[in-house]
Design a protein around this motif. Structure first.
Motif, PDB file in Angstrom:
ATOM      1  N   LEU A  11     -12.020 125.204  96.162  1.00  0.00           N
ATOM      2  CA  LEU A  11     -11.302 125.472  97.005  1.00  0.00           C
ATOM      3  C   LEU A  11     -10.358 124.578  96.326  1.00  0.00           C
ATOM      4  CD1 LEU A  11     -11.038 125.145 100.272  1.00  0.00           C
ATOM      5  CD2 LEU A  11     -12.061 122.960 100.510  1.00  0.00           C
ATOM      6  N   ARG A  12      -9.317 125.872  97.337  1.00  0.00           N
ATOM      7  CA  ARG A  12      -7.486 125.258  97.041  1.00  0.00           C
ATOM      8  C   ARG A  12      -7.067 125.036  98.111  1.00  0.00           C
ATOM      9  NH1 ARG A  12      -3.807 126.323  93.557  1.00  0.00           N
ATOM     10  NH2 ARG A  12      -1.077 127.322  94.856  1.00  0.00           N
ATOM     11  N   PRO A  13      -6.172 123.271  97.471  1.00  0.00           N
ATOM     12  CA  PRO A  13      -5.200 123.180  98.940  1.00  0.00           C
ATOM     13  C   PRO A  13      -4.712 123.371  99.519  1.00  0.00           C
ATOM     14  CG  PRO A  13      -5.092 121.627  97.018  1.00  0.00           C
ATOM     15  CD  PRO A  13      -6.093 122.792  96.167  1.00  0.00           C
ATOM     16  N   GLY A  14      -3.764 123.707 100.933  1.00  0.00           N
ATOM     17  CA  GLY A  14      -3.537 124.495 101.360  1.00  0.00           C
ATOM     18  C   GLY A  14      -1.725 124.411 100.880  1.00  0.00           C
ATOM     19  N   PRO A  15      -0.588 124.636 101.044  1.00  0.00           N
ATOM     20  CA  PRO A  15       0.334 124.145 100.666  1.00  0.00           C
ATOM     21  C   PRO A  15       1.416 122.586 100.531  1.00  0.00           C
ATOM     22  CG  PRO A  15       1.019 126.941 101.961  1.00  0.00           C
ATOM     23  CD  PRO A  15      -0.908 125.645 102.094  1.00  0.00           C
ATOM     24  N   LEU A  16       1.427 122.757 102.361  1.00  0.00           N
ATOM     25  CA  LEU A  16       1.805 121.093 102.286  1.00  0.00           C
ATOM     26  C   LEU A  16       0.862 119.764 101.757  1.00  0.00           C
ATOM     27  CD1 LEU A  16       2.617 121.298 105.713  1.00  0.00           C
ATOM     28  CD2 LEU A  16       3.792 120.885 103.771  1.00  0.00           C
ATOM     29  N   ARG A  17      -0.589 120.165 101.140  1.00  0.00           N
ATOM     30  CA  ARG A  17      -1.549 119.955 100.298  1.00  0.00           C
ATOM     31  C   ARG A  17      -1.508 119.739  99.141  1.00  0.00           C
ATOM     32  NH1 ARG A  17      -5.623 116.260 103.138  1.00  0.00           N
ATOM     33  NH2 ARG A  17      -6.440 117.629 104.582  1.00  0.00           N
ATOM     34  N   TRP A  18      -1.095 121.016  98.527  1.00  0.00           N
ATOM     35  CA  TRP A  18      -0.727 121.286  96.855  1.00  0.00           C
ATOM     36  C   TRP A  18       0.940 120.602  96.535  1.00  0.00           C
ATOM     37  CZ3 TRP A  18       3.621 123.515  94.485  1.00  0.00           C
ATOM     38  CH2 TRP A  18       3.299 123.260  92.887  1.00  0.00           C
ATOM     39  N   LEU A  19       1.916 120.288  97.798  1.00  0.00           N
ATOM     40  CA  LEU A  19       3.387 119.957  97.761  1.00  0.00           C
ATOM     41  C   LEU A  19       2.960 118.339  97.317  1.00  0.00           C
ATOM     42  CD1 LEU A  19       6.668 120.191  97.537  1.00  0.00           C
ATOM     43  CD2 LEU A  19       6.362 120.167 100.456  1.00  0.00           C
ATOM     44  N   PRO A  29     -11.492 113.723  98.706  1.00  0.00           N
ATOM     45  CA  PRO A  29     -12.333 113.836  97.527  1.00  0.00           C
ATOM     46  C   PRO A  29     -13.015 115.929  98.038  1.00  0.00           C
ATOM     47  CG  PRO A  29     -12.309 112.392  98.626  1.00  0.00           C
ATOM     48  CD  PRO A  29     -11.574 113.190  98.896  1.00  0.00           C
ATOM     49  N   ARG A  30     -12.519 116.181  98.706  1.00  0.00           N
ATOM     50  CA  ARG A  30     -12.823 117.736  98.206  1.00  0.00           C
ATOM     51  C   ARG A  30     -12.378 118.837  97.983  1.00  0.00           C
ATOM     52  NH1 ARG A  30     -11.553 119.353 104.652  1.00  0.00           N
ATOM     53  NH2 ARG A  30      -8.743 119.114 104.453  1.00  0.00           N
ATOM     54  N   TYR A  31     -11.575 118.065  97.022  1.00  0.00           N
ATOM     55  CA  TYR A  31     -10.193 118.904  96.294  1.00  0.00           C
ATOM     56  C   TYR A  31     -10.604 118.795  94.855  1.00  0.00           C
ATOM     57  CZ  TYR A  31      -8.118 120.758 100.596  1.00  0.00           C
ATOM     58  OH  TYR A  31      -7.904 121.092 101.631  1.00  0.00           O
ATOM     59  N   ARG A  32     -12.065 117.710  94.745  1.00  0.00           N
ATOM     60  CA  ARG A  32     -11.674 117.018  93.189  1.00  0.00           C
ATOM     61  C   ARG A  32     -11.857 118.258  92.171  1.00  0.00           C
ATOM     62  NH1 ARG A  32     -16.620 115.521  90.897  1.00  0.00           N
ATOM     63  NH2 ARG A  32     -16.254 113.346  89.442  1.00  0.00           N
ATOM     64  N   GLU A  33     -13.159 118.985  92.027  1.00  0.00           N
ATOM     65  CA  GLU A  33     -13.593 120.375  92.056  1.00  0.00           C
ATOM     66  C   GLU A  33     -11.748 120.912  91.446  1.00  0.00           C
ATOM     67  OE1 GLU A  33     -15.173 120.330  94.750  1.00  0.00           O
ATOM     68  OE2 GLU A  33     -16.850 118.776  92.993  1.00  0.00           O
ATOM     69  N   TRP A  34     -10.991 121.239  93.035  1.00  0.00           N
ATOM     70  CA  TRP A  34      -9.933 122.165  91.790  1.00  0.00           C
ATOM     71  C   TRP A  34      -8.968 121.288  91.272  1.00  0.00           C
ATOM     72  CZ3 TRP A  34      -4.370 121.314  93.162  1.00  0.00           C
ATOM     73  CH2 TRP A  34      -3.703 122.407  92.685  1.00  0.00           C
ATOM     74  N   VAL A  35      -8.686 120.435  91.319  1.00  0.00           N
ATOM     75  CA  VAL A  35      -7.796 119.427  90.098  1.00  0.00           C
ATOM     76  C   VAL A  35      -8.270 119.692  89.262  1.00  0.00           C
ATOM     77  CG1 VAL A  35      -6.508 117.184  89.871  1.00  0.00           C
ATOM     78  CG2 VAL A  35      -6.976 117.712  92.093  1.00  0.00           C
TER      79      VAL A  35
END
Length: 140
Positions: A11-19, A29-35
């Protein structure tokens, strides 16, 4: 997670979370694997420099607008600042990316293990080609 070209992508973070992530913030934590995915894929160096350029650009506009003096002086200071900033980004690249992965909850060494696993087939094929060429006695 979804599959793209045979790879499972988390799962990739949205634009604001990525910024926020690009500016040095942490992700839930739900973006742990994406990192780990982001830090171990083929173009991780390019993505590191994009994050660094974003951080440097936040300082660039105030320098151009608020620092007094001639325009050539502001632009030359900005250029030198970018060069120094990108040089530091290069020098501390491995440690910075490793720190991002560790902040996501992975143990030390997980990043290198993920990169090794990604390229294991390529390295095995290269080793087989090397062995076939140089261990068989054929100097071609």
């Amino acid at each position: 997670m979804h599959v793209y070209r045979g790879l499972v992508r988390p799962l990739r973070p949205g634009p604001l979370r990525w910024l926020w992530y690009a500016l040095g913030g942490g992700l839930p934590p739900r973006y742990r694997e994406w990192v780990l995915y982001d830090a171990s894929r083929d173009r991780w160096v390019l993505r590191h420099f994009v994050r660094s350029a974003l951080q440097i650009s936040l300082v660039s506009l105030p320098i151009l607008m608020l620092v007094p003096g001639p325009a050539w002086g502001r632009w030359s200071a900005l250029l030198l600042g970018w060069l120094v900033g990108l040089q530091y980004a290069l020098w501390f690249m491995d440690g910075s990316v490793e720190r991002r992965v560790r902040r996501a909850g992975y143990p030390p060494g997980a990043l290198q293990a993920a990169r090794d696993a990604l390229h294991a087939e390529e390295r095995a094929a290269a080793a087989a080609r090397y062995a076939a060429r140089y261990r068989s006695g054929d100097p071609r």
